[in-house]
Scaffold this active site. Structure first.
Site, PDB file in Angstrom:
ATOM      1  N   TRP A 103       0.753 -18.175   0.630  1.00 11.80           N
ATOM      2  CA  TRP A 103       1.108 -16.799   0.990  1.00 11.80           C
ATOM      3  C   TRP A 103       1.940 -16.714   2.261  1.00 11.80           C
ATOM      4  CZ3 TRP A 103       0.594 -14.592  -3.319  1.00 11.80           C
ATOM      5  CH2 TRP A 103      -0.530 -14.749  -4.120  1.00 11.80           C
ATOM      6  N   ARG A 107      -1.778  -6.595  12.222  1.00 12.68           N
ATOM      7  CA  ARG A 107      -2.544  -5.486  11.640  1.00 12.68           C
ATOM      8  C   ARG A 107      -1.970  -4.137  12.052  1.00 12.68           C
ATOM      9  NH1 ARG A 107      -8.179  -8.715  12.393  1.00 12.68           N
ATOM     10  NH2 ARG A 107      -8.125  -9.702  10.334  1.00 12.68           N
ATOM     11  N   ILE A 119       1.936  13.623  -9.315  1.00 20.01           N
ATOM     12  CA  ILE A 119       2.809  14.790  -9.263  1.00 20.01           C
ATOM     13  C   ILE A 119       4.034  14.585 -10.140  1.00 20.01           C
ATOM     14  CG2 ILE A 119       4.409  16.053  -7.751  1.00 20.01           C
ATOM     15  CD1 ILE A 119       2.257  15.813  -5.540  1.00 20.01           C
ATOM     16  N   GLU A 153      -2.969  -9.209   5.911  1.00 19.45           N
ATOM     17  CA  GLU A 153      -3.557  -9.294   7.264  1.00 19.45           C
ATOM     18  C   GLU A 153      -5.044  -8.956   7.256  1.00 19.45           C
ATOM     19  OE1 GLU A 153      -1.504 -10.758   8.613  1.00 19.45           O
ATOM     20  OE2 GLU A 153       0.472  -9.874   8.739  1.00 19.45           O
ATOM     21  N   ALA A 208      -9.708  -4.902   3.186  1.00 16.77           N
ATOM     22  CA  ALA A 208     -10.477  -3.770   3.703  1.00 16.77           C
ATOM     23  C   ALA A 208     -11.883  -4.210   4.104  1.00 16.77           C
ATOM     24  CB  ALA A 208     -10.543  -2.662   2.651  1.00 16.77           C
ATOM     25  N   GLU A 209     -12.446  -5.128   3.324  1.00 10.82           N
ATOM     26  CA  GLU A 209     -13.807  -5.594   3.619  1.00 10.82           C
ATOM     27  C   GLU A 209     -13.858  -6.348   4.944  1.00 10.82           C
ATOM     28  OE1 GLU A 209     -13.440  -4.304  -0.333  1.00 10.82           O
ATOM     29  OE2 GLU A 209     -12.259  -5.864   0.655  1.00 10.82           O
TER      30      GLU A 209
END
Length: 401
Positions: free
Chosen positions: A160, A259, A353, A379, A382-383
């Site tokens: 990555w 971040r 929309i 980066e 969420a965990e």
């Protein structure tokens, strides 16, 4: 400037920089982004334009030929660029993480060697921490650097790398047991190596291979690659900071900057999604009137705009905290978590929309819908952000019993 996401307290120089970047985005990025993205084509002309604007040296000190601007200025520029095309902001992000790590932790010789050329965009940076079986557990890295006289021999496989092909300087995190006895905590036996290479794919220097680009759902144009080290030899003076065992802390310092960048990207993509949604809602008619006049759509637009504002405010706060010299892992984690989640939600609402047209590649929102998920994992997931936030909160609110 847009009416949403205004930033109070900017000086004249910051406002001038942001105005210039926004004009560049509107004229040079937005009109061509979707076509380039569909072809997965590297935005060479856009990158050259960014070099001319001096953006590759935005945070590099003036003594090394940069503009010496703050993290906040950088984050606001990233927000504007991501509004045009998130992939372009990724090209800048890893470059700046490496430049920041050099500025904060490099030896004087390393700063003198790399920073002036990085400020011009002649040397472009990438950083490499993750591995194929690693996930979020950085302490489990297996890539290794072993001392051999005046050199280190590096072996391992990394994953990555944004800018893996186009970069010419990669900051690579490896395990280095030299001077660290068995039983040393894993994070105290890691070292960051500065690896110079030729841009391109294949064997870019003896012992170092960059395979072709990883084919991704979104975030196209920018090259994301693996990095394979097989007996790669680098001189001992390319240990970041000149001392082994500090790599984990150096990387984490860089990731905090990253971040804030990812939060800024989320803000930019969300802003663009809102712009597309509110524009389409005023053009598309159903039941004899624009859909923007239907209460259900107005509620959706209200929620989207509020999320854009909230994410922007947290991103600005995280940037200013880092600029002040204070610890900002809590604020950066909160900003990254909130901005990436809200970005996903705002993009999906804009997609809804658009109705069936949102599913068509002719409409820009289709591209944003595929790009937003990357911010949920880039980066740190969420965990991971929640773990960082939770631990820091327990430090701040320690129970006194």
């Amino acid at each position: 400037m847009t009416r949403l996401a205004q930033t109070a307290g900017l000086n004249d120089v910051q406002r001038e920089i942001l105005s210039t970047v926004r004009d560049f985005v509107d004229k040079e990025i937005i009109p061509v982004a979707t076509g380039l993205e569909h072809r997965d084509e590297y935005p060479t002309e856009i990158v050259e334009g960014l070099k001319e604007l001096g953006l590759f040296g935005l945070m590099i000190p003036e003594e090394y030929g940069g503009l010496g601007e703050s993290l906040l200025t950088y984050a606001l520029c990233v927000e504007e660029i991501a509004r045009g095309w998130m992939s372009v902001s990724g090209i800048i992000n890893t470059h700046f993480i490496v430049a920041y790590m050099l500025k904060q932790h490099g030896t004087q010789e390393q700063k003198d060697t790399f920073l002036p050329r990085m400020a011009l965009g002649e040397v472009r940076g990438a950083f490499s921490m993750s591995e194929p079986a690693l996930g979020s557990d950085v302490s489990a890295i297996t890539s290794k650097g072993v001392r051999d006289g005046e050199e280190y021999v590096l072996n391992g496989q990394k994953m990555w790398l944004t800018n893996g092909g186009t970069s010419s300087l990669v900051a690579v995190l490896c395990r280095s047991d030299e001077g660290h006895p068995e039983g040393t905590a894993p994070h105290k036996s890691m070292t960051t190596f500065l690896v110079e290479k030729e841009p391109g794919f294949g064997e870019v220097r003896p012992g170092l291979t960059i395979p072709g680009k990883i084919d991704k759902m979104g975030y196209k144009g920018v090259d994301t690659t693996e990095l394979i080290m097989d007996g790669l030899r680098i001189p001992a003076n390319r240990v970041l900071g000149g001392t082994t065992g500090r790599g984990f802390y150096q990387m984490m310092d860089g990731v905090e900057v990253g971040r804030v960048n990812v939060a800024a990207r989320g803000c930019g993509v969300a802003q663009r999604a809102f712009e597309l949604g509110v524009s389409y809602a005023q053009q598309r008619q159903t039941f004899g009137k624009p859909i923007a006049q239907h209460q259900a759509i107005q509620f959706k637009l209200a929620e989207m705009a509020t999320k854009v504002e909230a994410a922007h405010a947290m991103m600005v706060n995280a940037g200013r905290k880092k600029d002040s010299g204070e610890r900002n892992d809590l604020e950066a984690g909160m900003a990254k978590y909130l901005a990436s989640e809200y970005c996903k939600e705002v993009v999906e609402d804009a997609f809804r929309i658009h109705g069936g047209y949102g599913f068509s590649k002719e409409y820009e929102i289709e591209r944003l819908y595929r790009e937003a998920p990357m911010l949920l994992i880039g980066e740190g997931t969420a965990e991971i952000q929640k773990m960082i936030i939770g631990r820091r909160l327990l430090e701040e609110y320690r129970f006194q019993g």
